[in-house]
Design a protein around this motif. Sequence first.
Motif, PDB file in Angstrom:
ATOM      1  N   LEU A  33      34.475  30.219  55.862  1.00 51.95           N
ATOM      2  CA  LEU A  33      35.595  30.600  54.996  1.00 51.95           C
ATOM      3  C   LEU A  33      35.179  31.495  53.824  1.00 51.95           C
ATOM      4  O   LEU A  33      35.800  32.550  53.607  1.00 51.95           O
ATOM      5  N   PRO A  34      34.151  31.144  53.026  1.00 52.21           N
ATOM      6  CA  PRO A  34      33.786  32.043  51.918  1.00 52.21           C
ATOM      7  C   PRO A  34      33.291  33.401  52.385  1.00 52.21           C
ATOM      8  O   PRO A  34      33.465  34.403  51.683  1.00 52.21           O
ATOM      9  N   VAL A  35      32.684  33.458  53.566  1.00 49.59           N
ATOM     10  CA  VAL A  35      32.227  34.739  54.113  1.00 49.59           C
ATOM     11  C   VAL A  35      33.409  35.661  54.365  1.00 49.59           C
ATOM     12  O   VAL A  35      33.377  36.856  54.045  1.00 49.59           O
ATOM     13  N   SER A  36      34.475  35.108  54.945  1.00 50.53           N
ATOM     14  CA  SER A  36      35.651  35.917  55.250  1.00 50.53           C
ATOM     15  C   SER A  36      36.436  36.279  53.992  1.00 50.53           C
ATOM     16  O   SER A  36      36.938  37.400  53.858  1.00 50.53           O
ATOM     17  N   ILE A  37      36.530  35.350  53.049  1.00 46.94           N
ATOM     18  CA  ILE A  37      37.259  35.622  51.809  1.00 46.94           C
ATOM     19  C   ILE A  37      36.584  36.741  51.017  1.00 46.94           C
ATOM     20  O   ILE A  37      37.252  37.599  50.429  1.00 46.94           O
ATOM     21  N   ASP A  38      35.262  36.759  51.012  1.00 50.99           N
ATOM     22  CA  ASP A  38      34.534  37.742  50.207  1.00 50.99           C
ATOM     23  C   ASP A  38      34.728  39.174  50.699  1.00 50.99           C
ATOM     24  O   ASP A  38      34.440  40.120  49.967  1.00 50.99           O
ATOM     25  N   ALA A  39      35.216  39.342  51.930  1.00 46.91           N
ATOM     26  CA  ALA A  39      35.446  40.693  52.444  1.00 46.91           C
ATOM     27  C   ALA A  39      36.576  41.395  51.706  1.00 46.91           C
ATOM     28  O   ALA A  39      36.587  42.625  51.582  1.00 46.91           O
ATOM     29  N   THR A  40      37.541  40.624  51.172  1.00 50.18           N
ATOM     30  CA  THR A  40      38.727  41.240  50.571  1.00 50.18           C
ATOM     31  C   THR A  40      39.040  40.727  49.163  1.00 50.18           C
ATOM     32  O   THR A  40      39.999  41.195  48.555  1.00 50.18           O
ATOM     33  N   ILE A  41      38.257  39.802  48.647  1.00 50.58           N
ATOM     34  CA  ILE A  41      38.604  39.178  47.369  1.00 50.58           C
ATOM     35  C   ILE A  41      38.594  40.182  46.223  1.00 50.58           C
ATOM     36  O   ILE A  41      39.267  39.996  45.203  1.00 50.58           O
ATOM     37  N   LEU A  42      37.867  41.293  46.375  1.00 49.34           N
ATOM     38  CA  LEU A  42      37.779  42.278  45.300  1.00 49.34           C
ATOM     39  C   LEU A  42      38.938  43.270  45.286  1.00 49.34           C
ATOM     40  O   LEU A  42      38.991  44.128  44.414  1.00 49.34           O
ATOM     41  N   TYR A  43      39.851  43.180  46.247  1.00 48.37           N
ATOM     42  CA  TYR A  43      40.978  44.122  46.277  1.00 48.37           C
ATOM     43  C   TYR A  43      41.776  44.081  44.979  1.00 48.37           C
ATOM     44  O   TYR A  43      42.159  45.123  44.445  1.00 48.37           O
ATOM     45  N   VAL A  44      42.044  42.871  44.488  1.00 44.48           N
ATOM     46  CA  VAL A  44      42.829  42.760  43.253  1.00 44.48           C
ATOM     47  C   VAL A  44      41.941  42.777  42.015  1.00 44.48           C
ATOM     48  O   VAL A  44      42.434  42.851  40.891  1.00 44.48           O
ATOM     49  N   VAL A  45      40.622  42.698  42.225  1.00 44.27           N
ATOM     50  CA  VAL A  45      39.688  42.741  41.098  1.00 44.27           C
ATOM     51  C   VAL A  45      39.327  44.185  40.744  1.00 44.27           C
ATOM     52  O   VAL A  45      38.833  44.454  39.641  1.00 44.27           O
ATOM     53  N   ALA A  46      39.588  45.110  41.666  1.00 43.68           N
ATOM     54  CA  ALA A  46      39.180  46.504  41.474  1.00 43.68           C
ATOM     55  C   ALA A  46      39.664  47.104  40.152  1.00 43.68           C
ATOM     56  O   ALA A  46      38.882  47.749  39.446  1.00 43.68           O
ATOM     57  N   PRO A  47      40.954  46.935  39.767  1.00 42.02           N
ATOM     58  CA  PRO A  47      41.384  47.504  38.479  1.00 42.02           C
ATOM     59  C   PRO A  47      40.598  46.955  37.289  1.00 42.02           C
ATOM     60  O   PRO A  47      40.315  47.678  36.337  1.00 42.02           O
ATOM     61  N   VAL A  48      40.226  45.677  37.343  1.00 46.21           N
ATOM     62  CA  VAL A  48      39.447  45.077  36.266  1.00 46.21           C
ATOM     63  C   VAL A  48      38.039  45.661  36.232  1.00 46.21           C
ATOM     64  O   VAL A  48      37.491  45.963  35.168  1.00 46.21           O
ATOM     65  N   LEU A  49      37.443  45.851  37.411  1.00 50.30           N
ATOM     66  CA  LEU A  49      36.095  46.420  37.487  1.00 50.30           C
ATOM     67  C   LEU A  49      36.077  47.862  36.989  1.00 50.30           C
ATOM     68  O   LEU A  49      35.098  48.295  36.370  1.00 50.30           O
ATOM     69  N   SER A  50      37.151  48.602  37.260  1.00 43.09           N
ATOM     70  CA  SER A  50      37.203  49.990  36.798  1.00 43.09           C
ATOM     71  C   SER A  50      37.210  50.067  35.272  1.00 43.09           C
ATOM     72  O   SER A  50      36.754  51.042  34.685  1.00 43.09           O
ATOM     73  N   THR A  51      37.718  49.009  34.631  1.00 44.13           N
ATOM     74  CA  THR A  51      37.777  48.973  33.163  1.00 44.13           C
ATOM     75  C   THR A  51      36.515  48.363  32.558  1.00 44.13           C
ATOM     76  O   THR A  51      35.867  48.956  31.700  1.00 44.13           O
ATOM     77  N   GLN A  52      36.134  47.165  33.057  1.00 40.13           N
ATOM     78  CA  GLN A  52      35.032  46.439  32.420  1.00 40.13           C
ATOM     79  C   GLN A  52      33.661  46.973  32.807  1.00 40.13           C
ATOM     80  O   GLN A  52      32.717  46.895  32.021  1.00 40.13           O
ATOM     81  N   LEU A  53      33.515  47.482  34.041  1.00 36.61           N
ATOM     82  CA  LEU A  53      32.227  48.042  34.452  1.00 36.61           C
ATOM     83  C   LEU A  53      32.231  49.564  34.471  1.00 36.61           C
ATOM     84  O   LEU A  53      31.238  50.190  34.858  1.00 36.61           O
ATOM     85  N   GLN A  54      33.365  50.168  34.064  1.00 34.55           N
ATOM     86  CA  GLN A  54      33.505  51.625  34.063  1.00 34.55           C
ATOM     87  C   GLN A  54      33.195  52.203  35.442  1.00 34.55           C
ATOM     88  O   GLN A  54      32.498  53.215  35.580  1.00 34.55           O
ATOM     89  N   ALA A  55      33.721  51.559  36.498  1.00 34.98           N
ATOM     90  CA  ALA A  55      33.469  52.000  37.870  1.00 34.98           C
ATOM     91  C   ALA A  55      34.469  53.077  38.271  1.00 34.98           C
ATOM     92  O   ALA A  55      35.679  52.943  38.041  1.00 34.98           O
TER      93      ALA A  55
END
Length: 497
Positions: free
Chosen positions: A16-38
């Motif tokens: 289960l965690p292996v499969s979840i990790d494939a897409t869990i960052l989809y909604v995290v991307a906007p946060v990463l673009s701000t906090q990590l300047q990605a």
Amino acid sequence: MKSKWYVLLVVIIMYLPVSIDATILYVVAPVLSTQLQASHNQLLWIMDIYPLVMAALLLPMGAFGDRIGYRKMAIYGSLVFGIASTVAACANTPEILIATRALLAVGAAMIVPATLAAVRRNYVDEKDRNMALGIWTTVGTGGALAGPLVGGVLLSHFYWGSVFLINIPVVMIVIFLISKTSPDDKGDIRQPVNLFQGLLLMSALLILIYATKSLVNHGNPILLSVYLFLVGLVLFGCFITIQMVSRSPLLDTGLLTKRNIIAGVILALVSMITLVGFELVISQELQFVHRFTPVQAGLYIMPLMLASCLAGPVAGYLINHFGVKSVAMVGLAASAISLYVLSDVNFVSQTAKAWTWMVVLGAGDTVALMASSSAIMTAAPADKASSAGSLEGMSYELGTGLGITVFGSVLAGVYSATVRLPENLPRDIYASASKSFSEALAISRHLDEASREDLLKAASSAFMHSHTVMLESASLILTMLMILTFFIFKPGNAFRS
């Protein structure tokens, strides 16, 4: 010896965690673009380095599992997965996060063939195995579809690194259950691992993906992108040549002589590309265009996830009664129709219609994926269970990585080609806002209110057009695959060569 259904429970917890990790960052991307300047390109790499590295390493890890036994493989893989999750949660730059996501993929590449080998060896009866594979497929697709929701819920209460920290207690439970309750299994010490060939395949894939993204990104030199693309093709050609002449190829040539295994690989690859691509598009559109929060975006996709979870076990029942060929074609037809309808749906004003067709998409795509799993694992001999499982897992993960790459890159390409930004923007701002919606959104925060609204209106219109083009294209691809399936799959349930 523990019950085979108890073994399946451990497999579910581990996978289960292996499969979840494939897409869990989809909604995290906007946060990463701000906090990590990605940047947009870095965000794509953060998301798809995981499935791409996993896809390249699944084959040698499958052979490694045949060599040492799937019990040891599961323990080693879980340890690597847990360590990588800890480091990823502490990343403070996009480059470090990309590297740790790659390490996370190494652990996942060990876990996936171990789970499939456990199913293949503990379920001798074909009907029971189809039901177990249906549950396994549900965990894979349902976990991937649940990723955005899990990520959204965690982001609403904790910092972004929590999406990785949740893996640690799961890994500890898995290692305890396997070490205390799972029987030891003997591997074949003579089985070659072929790590060099796996690294060659990984290099070819990553260079080809990098070159493809560079071609879409108009800011990069075209000649350099073309050169890298040719280098990737040469490396991939070398990999194929080695498979043809080597006495111990990475790809088991015996498995590749079975028609239904090849057909199952193609079916899994294309189905995952379209399913993951759709989820990426809708996750970004809901947050960027319609201003949904991560939790709201994750909840919106819930019908897709629920339909996928319910369809897996049902698909196993259907295959037992109607055969893999018929079930695969029905699943592909349902997916193609739903994507075509969804290409013209407004996700805010037509919510009921969107949810209805998302249910059809989730069920149809999961049924098609279950058909591919059944075809591959039933055609494979028991002593090649890990290798067959790694081949299937490679199809899933390569499809996930290509779905992110193709949909993400082409989405940005269509956006850049069609966006009509306000003419009064400064030249440097105009150039950056033309690359992607995420960069236009970041720039808009520094403009006055009137200019910001004009910019976002133009960017939203271009993104919506890109969404329509992508989903219509995906529908056409699935329709073509459905026609191809009619000719390449053997009928019935006896998947012999």
